[in-house]
Design an enzyme around this catalytic site. Structure first.
Site, PDB file in Angstrom:
ATOM      1  CG  ASP A  35      -6.981  -3.763  -0.546  1.00 50.38           C
ATOM      2  OD1 ASP A  35      -6.732  -4.264   0.568  1.00 50.38           O
ATOM      3  OD2 ASP A  35      -6.378  -2.767  -0.991  1.00 50.38           O
ATOM      4  CG  ASP A  81      -2.017  -1.019   1.143  1.00 50.11           C
ATOM      5  OD1 ASP A  81      -2.775  -0.938   0.154  1.00 50.11           O
ATOM      6  OD2 ASP A  81      -2.140  -1.873   2.038  1.00 50.11           O
TER       7      ASP A  81
HETATM    8  C1  DX5 Z   1      -6.610   0.214   2.762  1.00 51.89           C
HETATM    9  C2  DX5 Z   1      -5.561  -0.648   2.117  1.00 51.89           C
HETATM   10  C3  DX5 Z   1      -5.739  -2.120   2.351  1.00 51.89           C
HETATM   11  C4  DX5 Z   1      -5.722  -2.493   3.810  1.00 51.89           C
HETATM   12  C5  DX5 Z   1      -5.903  -3.962   4.039  1.00 51.89           C
HETATM   13  O1  DX5 Z   1      -6.374   1.536   2.438  1.00 51.89           O
HETATM   14  O2  DX5 Z   1      -5.574  -0.445   0.724  1.00 51.89           O
HETATM   15  O3  DX5 Z   1      -4.780  -2.833   1.615  1.00 51.89           O
HETATM   16  O4  DX5 Z   1      -4.587  -2.080   4.441  1.00 51.89           O
HETATM   17  O5  DX5 Z   1      -5.863  -4.157   5.421  1.00 51.89           O
HETATM   18  P1  DX5 Z   1      -7.055  -4.833   6.222  1.00 51.89           P
HETATM   19  O6  DX5 Z   1      -7.148  -6.233   5.729  1.00 51.89           O
HETATM   20  O7  DX5 Z   1      -6.614  -4.706   7.633  1.00 51.89           O
HETATM   21  O8  DX5 Z   1      -8.315  -4.048   5.929  1.00 51.89           O
HETATM   22 ZN    ZN Z   2      -4.477  -1.881  -0.502  1.00 51.68          ZN
END
Ligand code: DX5
Ligand code: ZN
Length: 209
Positions: free
Chosen positions: A171, A30
């Site tokens: 996601d 990310d």
């Molecule tokens: C949110 C991100 C995701 C997130 C996933 O902005 O793009 O990739 O971090 O993490 P979890 O599974 O904790 O929602």
């Molecule tokens: Zn993400």
């Protein structure tokens, strides 16, 4: 397939090393610029060290207003996919072509309020569509149930346009309960905190498969 996000990790090198010992398929990276979303990730000069801790292929998620400033850098890593959002300050198609110019697969990310129809013009250029299950910007949020409809629409679209071979990913907010509702609708499941906040990554990964 499972792609693990380390966004919520307090010790990124350790998390990456531990993930490397699992059978996870991708590392979801990310990238946040503090403008497209409020949070900001480490600068590339830090992020580029990822390769020291993992040999897994990367699934790069650019939450940035100007992807062209980031694509060359992330293309130099072990990236399988680089994905961009639609509501950016630059031309979407130009950025998709830039990603592909490095021989890397290109993706589009749909926010909870983005319509599936908005991706149709880009279908010839995309290998991946990531549907956000949460508002982008931070990990550990609750999954927004209505995004399941978007996954269903994308599956219909896939049947309507059999020439375009894009993969579908989800996601945000995924855990062992939510995954049961979406499993048959996606190719790649991104999971962050559900994996990295546990002390047994492989067990969590197994429960998502
Ligand atoms: C949110 C991100 C995701 C997130 C996933 O902005 O793009 O990739 O971090 O993490 P979890 O599974 O904790 O929602
Ligand atoms: Zn993400």
């Amino acid at each position: 397939m499972i792609s693990a996000s380390f966004l919520s990790s307090k010790n990124i090198p350790l998390t990456l090393k531990e993930l490397n010992d699992t059978d996870v398929d991708f590392i979801h990276v990310d990238v946040m610029d503090g403008k497209y979303v409020n949070n900001k990730t480490l600068p590339f000069k830090e992020m580029r060290h990822i390769y020291k801790y993992t040999t897994k292929r990367l699934d790069v998620h650019l939450m940035v207003l100007k992807p062209s400033n980031y694509i060359k850098n992330y293309a130099s890593l072990n990236s399988e996919y680089i994905s961009i959002h639609l509501d950016i300050l630059e031309d979407v198609l130009t950025n998709l072509k830039l990603i592909k110019s490095y021989g890397i697969k290109a993706g589009i990310v749909l926010n909870p309020n983005d319509e599936v129809s908005t991706i149709i013009p880009y279908l010839p250029y995309i290998d991946l569509i990531i549907v956000m299950g949460v508002i982008p910007g931070e990990g550990s949020q609750k999954f927004i149930d209505k995004t399941i409809n978007k996954l269903k629409e994308l599956n219909v679209l896939k049947k309507e346009y059999p020439n375009f071979k894009f993969k579908i990913s989800i996601d945000g907010g995924i855990n062992n309960t939510i995954v049961k509702k979406i499993k048959t609708l996606v190719d790649i499941i991104v999971s962050g905190s559900y994996i990295t906040k546990s002390n047994d990554y492989q067990t969590q990964i197994n429960s998502l498969r």
